[in-house]
Design a protein around this motif. Structure first.
Motif, PDB file in Angstrom:
ATOM      1  N   ASN A 193      -6.914  -8.972  -4.242  1.00  0.00           N
ATOM      2  CA  ASN A 193      -8.201  -9.325  -3.862  1.00  0.00           C
ATOM      3  C   ASN A 193      -9.030  -7.869  -3.659  1.00  0.00           C
ATOM      4  OD1 ASN A 193      -7.828  -8.394  -1.036  1.00  0.00           O
ATOM      5  ND2 ASN A 193      -6.875 -10.701  -0.677  1.00  0.00           N
ATOM      6  N   THR A 194     -10.317  -7.746  -3.428  1.00  0.00           N
ATOM      7  CA  THR A 194     -11.105  -6.589  -3.220  1.00  0.00           C
ATOM      8  C   THR A 194     -10.579  -5.681  -1.972  1.00  0.00           C
ATOM      9  OG1 THR A 194     -13.353  -7.626  -4.184  1.00  0.00           O
ATOM     10  CG2 THR A 194     -13.223  -5.777  -2.844  1.00  0.00           C
ATOM     11  N   ARG A 195     -10.433  -6.739  -0.936  1.00  0.00           N
ATOM     12  CA  ARG A 195      -9.822  -5.756   0.256  1.00  0.00           C
ATOM     13  C   ARG A 195      -8.585  -5.387  -0.271  1.00  0.00           C
ATOM     14  NH1 ARG A 195      -6.307  -6.689   4.229  1.00  0.00           N
ATOM     15  NH2 ARG A 195      -6.501  -5.704   6.068  1.00  0.00           N
ATOM     16  N   ASP A 196      -7.567  -6.062  -0.661  1.00  0.00           N
ATOM     17  CA  ASP A 196      -6.244  -5.597  -1.071  1.00  0.00           C
ATOM     18  C   ASP A 196      -6.477  -4.154  -1.947  1.00  0.00           C
ATOM     19  OD1 ASP A 196      -3.330  -5.826  -0.769  1.00  0.00           O
ATOM     20  OD2 ASP A 196      -3.675  -6.293  -2.952  1.00  0.00           O
ATOM     21  N   ALA A 197      -7.411  -4.077  -2.738  1.00  0.00           N
ATOM     22  CA  ALA A 197      -7.409  -2.835  -3.919  1.00  0.00           C
ATOM     23  C   ALA A 197      -7.851  -1.730  -3.061  1.00  0.00           C
ATOM     24  CB  ALA A 197      -8.457  -3.343  -4.975  1.00  0.00           C
ATOM     25  N   ILE A 198      -8.926  -1.982  -2.073  1.00  0.00           N
ATOM     26  CA  ILE A 198      -9.538  -0.954  -1.251  1.00  0.00           C
ATOM     27  C   ILE A 198      -8.372  -0.480  -0.331  1.00  0.00           C
ATOM     28  CG2 ILE A 198     -11.152  -0.470   0.606  1.00  0.00           C
ATOM     29  CD1 ILE A 198     -13.270  -2.392  -0.664  1.00  0.00           C
ATOM     30  N   VAL A 199      -7.585  -1.089   0.246  1.00  0.00           N
ATOM     31  CA  VAL A 199      -6.601  -0.518   1.046  1.00  0.00           C
ATOM     32  C   VAL A 199      -5.440   0.105   0.171  1.00  0.00           C
ATOM     33  CG1 VAL A 199      -4.411  -1.388   2.191  1.00  0.00           C
ATOM     34  CG2 VAL A 199      -6.634  -2.711   2.700  1.00  0.00           C
ATOM     35  N   GLY A 200      -5.262  -0.227  -0.802  1.00  0.00           N
ATOM     36  CA  GLY A 200      -4.347   0.403  -1.772  1.00  0.00           C
ATOM     37  C   GLY A 200      -4.944   1.834  -2.206  1.00  0.00           C
ATOM     38  N   THR A 201      -6.367   1.852  -2.415  1.00  0.00           N
ATOM     39  CA  THR A 201      -7.053   3.124  -2.668  1.00  0.00           C
ATOM     40  C   THR A 201      -7.035   4.032  -1.410  1.00  0.00           C
ATOM     41  OG1 THR A 201      -8.350   1.908  -4.298  1.00  0.00           O
ATOM     42  CG2 THR A 201      -9.106   4.276  -3.583  1.00  0.00           C
ATOM     43  N   LEU A 202      -7.210   3.712  -0.293  1.00  0.00           N
ATOM     44  CA  LEU A 202      -7.713   4.521   0.856  1.00  0.00           C
ATOM     45  C   LEU A 202      -6.296   4.867   1.291  1.00  0.00           C
ATOM     46  CD1 LEU A 202     -10.717   2.841   2.485  1.00  0.00           C
ATOM     47  CD2 LEU A 202     -10.653   4.648   1.072  1.00  0.00           C
ATOM     48  N   VAL A 203      -5.177   4.297   1.262  1.00  0.00           N
ATOM     49  CA  VAL A 203      -4.024   4.219   1.916  1.00  0.00           C
ATOM     50  C   VAL A 203      -2.979   4.669   0.855  1.00  0.00           C
ATOM     51  CG1 VAL A 203      -2.490   3.745   3.947  1.00  0.00           C
ATOM     52  CG2 VAL A 203      -4.836   2.933   4.092  1.00  0.00           C
ATOM     53  N   ASN A 204      -2.050   3.550   0.758  1.00  0.00           N
ATOM     54  CA  ASN A 204      -1.068   3.900  -0.392  1.00  0.00           C
ATOM     55  C   ASN A 204      -0.691   2.256  -0.992  1.00  0.00           C
ATOM     56  OD1 ASN A 204       1.291   2.706   1.288  1.00  0.00           O
ATOM     57  ND2 ASN A 204       0.789   4.788   2.325  1.00  0.00           N
ATOM     58  N   PRO A 205      -0.113   2.209  -1.881  1.00  0.00           N
ATOM     59  CA  PRO A 205       0.428   0.872  -2.300  1.00  0.00           C
ATOM     60  C   PRO A 205       1.165  -0.001  -1.311  1.00  0.00           C
ATOM     61  CG  PRO A 205       0.558   2.644  -4.234  1.00  0.00           C
ATOM     62  CD  PRO A 205       0.504   3.262  -2.897  1.00  0.00           C
ATOM     63  N   MET A 206       1.949   0.738  -0.516  1.00  0.00           N
ATOM     64  CA  MET A 206       2.893  -0.015   0.288  1.00  0.00           C
ATOM     65  C   MET A 206       2.246  -0.940   1.458  1.00  0.00           C
ATOM     66  SD  MET A 206       6.369   0.384   0.772  1.00  0.00           S
ATOM     67  CE  MET A 206       7.662   0.009   1.858  1.00  0.00           C
ATOM     68  N   THR A 207       0.782  -0.582   1.323  1.00  0.00           N
ATOM     69  CA  THR A 207      -0.028  -1.293   2.415  1.00  0.00           C
ATOM     70  C   THR A 207      -0.543  -2.416   1.736  1.00  0.00           C
ATOM     71  OG1 THR A 207      -2.047   0.245   1.919  1.00  0.00           O
ATOM     72  CG2 THR A 207      -0.728   0.892   3.745  1.00  0.00           C
ATOM     73  N   GLN A 208      -0.442  -2.512   0.471  1.00  0.00           N
ATOM     74  CA  GLN A 208      -1.096  -3.765  -0.147  1.00  0.00           C
ATOM     75  C   GLN A 208      -0.108  -4.971  -0.038  1.00  0.00           C
ATOM     76  OE1 GLN A 208      -1.728  -1.290  -4.136  1.00  0.00           O
ATOM     77  NE2 GLN A 208      -3.862  -2.404  -3.855  1.00  0.00           N
ATOM     78  N   ASN A 209      -0.478  -6.110  -0.724  1.00  0.00           N
ATOM     79  CA  ASN A 209       0.183  -7.164  -0.580  1.00  0.00           C
ATOM     80  C   ASN A 209       1.195  -6.988  -1.870  1.00  0.00           C
ATOM     81  OD1 ASN A 209      -1.333  -8.761   1.169  1.00  0.00           O
ATOM     82  ND2 ASN A 209      -2.752  -9.440  -0.624  1.00  0.00           N
ATOM     83  N   TYR A 210       2.455  -7.463  -1.370  1.00  0.00           N
ATOM     84  CA  TYR A 210       3.621  -7.223  -2.596  1.00  0.00           C
ATOM     85  C   TYR A 210       3.548  -8.644  -3.575  1.00  0.00           C
ATOM     86  CZ  TYR A 210       8.152  -6.992  -4.557  1.00  0.00           C
ATOM     87  OH  TYR A 210       8.956  -6.725  -5.645  1.00  0.00           O
ATOM     88  N   LYS A 211       3.160  -8.216  -4.865  1.00  0.00           N
ATOM     89  CA  LYS A 211       2.739  -9.117  -5.884  1.00  0.00           C
ATOM     90  C   LYS A 211       4.078  -9.489  -6.764  1.00  0.00           C
ATOM     91  CE  LYS A 211      -1.644  -7.169  -5.836  1.00  0.00           C
ATOM     92  NZ  LYS A 211      -1.529  -6.330  -4.866  1.00  0.00           N
ATOM     93  N   GLY A 212       5.530  -8.822  -6.374  1.00  0.00           N
ATOM     94  CA  GLY A 212       6.465  -9.138  -7.119  1.00  0.00           C
ATOM     95  C   GLY A 212       6.576  -8.755  -8.574  1.00  0.00           C
ATOM     96  N   GLU A 213       7.871  -8.271  -9.000  1.00  0.00           N
ATOM     97  CA  GLU A 213       7.938  -7.974 -10.138  1.00  0.00           C
ATOM     98  C   GLU A 213       8.118  -9.176 -11.145  1.00  0.00           C
ATOM     99  OE1 GLU A 213       8.238  -4.739 -11.092  1.00  0.00           O
ATOM    100  OE2 GLU A 213       8.894  -3.693  -9.168  1.00  0.00           O
TER     101      GLU A 213
END
Length: 478
Positions: free
Chosen positions: A99-119
């Protein structure tokens, strides 16, 4: 105010160092106790350990938590609970985790702070375990539903990459599993279609090897046998020619057959790798990231940079943290089965280790472009703050507060940068399989395992032959 301003960098450094010390550990290190118990075969203790793990209980790790709970519940023989967790994981994947919030968190911090979406391959493995659970629970109807959902997952994967060459756009093992489930239901027409689809995946590959997995001989016989049972003479002759193998029909044992899946070793873990890229302007004026040797050129990701006013003109180099898979050799290297003086050998059906490593390589350019652009924006903001601090204070002196904020942004960028090292690590390294004919009633199946240090281990499995095709998985997750 002036005295306070000078202390800002020191205060920020103390804060960020605390964050850094806490957050620098990889996912594997922070969940090591759980995986250690899995490798030791102490699944009850592993489940308790998992339920106490605060990292996996964070909302951003919910999918991973559910997949691990589903896995360890199955290992403990609690198949109904296992499928409750896997069904919840499926639901999360269907509604989407981005979602938008998840994308923003990943941009401002790092991908580890985003929702895990699975391989992608992890999503297929959910179907494998759910199907096994339903079969163990004698719920054939739901197992068939899971077989049909494999078709939907396969189509979604193909659409995702438009069946591009050298991309993981289908999963041969899942299609083969689908055929086995249909065969178990005596649906020979759908079984043939599934087996044929699996075969076609292999035939598209060089030397019919799909992610380090040669086409199994058992699959060759299965697709020919289903063609024979359906009366598809032309298809049977076609495959006889392709495989250079004449078909000889055989009857299963009076008690049916057992398909035994040997789940050997543990999936590779992700670790962080630090790389440095330079930001240069290409011939068309667009920014391009390149490594020191100039062998890698990655364009700026305009989806990340779009609508961003930060200038990148002063950004010359970027340090990036990116995940890499680290493989661990399985403890057991070979296995065979003895039944009434007859010997049966396993064939590899899925190489999760190879899948993990290769699929990460496939998306390297796209994901690295996003990561590098995100970091360049951070660095551009840091330079902008430092530039604003020059001569903007009292009496034309540098503004200590802005300078401190610039320093803080620099320190934050340095310490917050972290690769996403999460993955479903209780998956096996490889899945191998074999078919064993059964007699009616009790069957004693001797499974002999050989380890990398030359030792042998024998286990006896008891299976009751009932005339049907049965499935059983045997894990050696070490």
């Amino acid at each position: 105010m002036k005295k306070y301003s000078k202390q800002i960098p020191i205060s920020l450094m103390g804060l960020f160092l605390m964050v850094f010390v806490y957050g620098c550990a990889s996912y594997n290190e922070r969940v090591a106790s759980y995986y250690k118990k899995i490798a030791e075969g102490d699944y009850l203790a592993a489940e308790k350990d998992l339920e106490r793990n605060s990292l996996l209980k964070k909302p951003r790790n919910k999918l991973l938590y559910l997949m691990e709970l589903g896995r360890v519940s199955q290992l403990n023989g609690n198949y109904e609970a296992s499928n409750r967790y896997f069904n919840e994981a499926d639901r999360l994947l269907e509604i989407g985790l981005g979602n938008t919030r998840d994308a923003i968190v990943g941009t401002l911090v790092n991908p580890m702070t985003q929702n895990y979406k699975g391989e992608d391959f992890e999503k297929f493995m959910i179907h494998y375990y759910k199907a096994l659970n339903y079969i163990y629970l004698n719920n054939t109807e739901e197992a068939i539903v899971e077989a049909r959902r494999i078709s939907l997952q396969t189509q979604a994967q193909a659409d995702k990459y438009n069946d591009k060459a050298n991309r993981y756009s289908q999963d041969a093992f899942s299609l083969m599993l689908q055929g086995l489930i249909y065969e178990r239901d005596r649906d020979v027409n759908n079984a043939f279609i599934a087996y044929r689809n699996a075969v076609e995946v292999y035939l598209k590959q060089k030397d019919t090897i799909y992610y380090d997995t040669p086409i199994p001989t058992g699959l060759k016989y299965d697709v020919m046998r289903m063609a024979y049972l359906n009366g598809f003479e032309s298809e049977l002759q076609r495959f006889e020619k392709i495989f250079n193998m004449p078909y000889k029909h055989y009857q299963a044992g009076a008690g049916g057959e057992l398909v035994l899946f040997w789940e050997n070793g543990l999936a590779p873990i992700k670790q962080q790798e630090d790389l440095v890229f330079s930001l240069v302007k290409g011939s068309n004026g667009d920014f391009v990231f390149t490594n020191a040797a100039g062998t890698i050129l990655i364009p700026i990701d305009h989806d990340v940079y779009r609508n961003n006013s930060t200038s990148l003109n002063d950004v010359h180099s970027v340090r990036v943290a990116f995940p890499k898979y680290v493989s661990k050799p399985a403890y057991f290297t070979d296995a065979s089965i003895n039944v009434d003086s007859n010997h049966f050998y396993f064939e590899k059906a899925e190489d999760i280790n190879a899948l993990a490593v290769e699929t990460l390589k496939q998306r390297f350019g796209k994901e690295m472009g996003k990561t590098l652009t995100r970091l360049a924006i951070k660095k551009g903001a840091e330079y902008a703050l430092k530039e604003s601090a020059k001569g903007s204070g009292k009496n034309g002196k540098d503004n200590a507060l802005l300078e401190g904020l610039g320093f803080g942004v620099q320190l934050y960028s340095l310490l917050s940068e972290k690769a996403d090292t999460r993955n479903w690590q209780s998956l096996p390294n490889q899945i191998l399989y074999t078919r064993v004919p059964l007699k009616l009633g009790e069957n004693k199946i001797a499974l002999q395992l050989k380890s990398k240090d030359g030792n042998s281990h024998t286990d006896t499995l008891t299976v009751k032959g009932n005339g049907n095709l049965q499935f059983l998985s045997y894990p050696t997750l070490r």
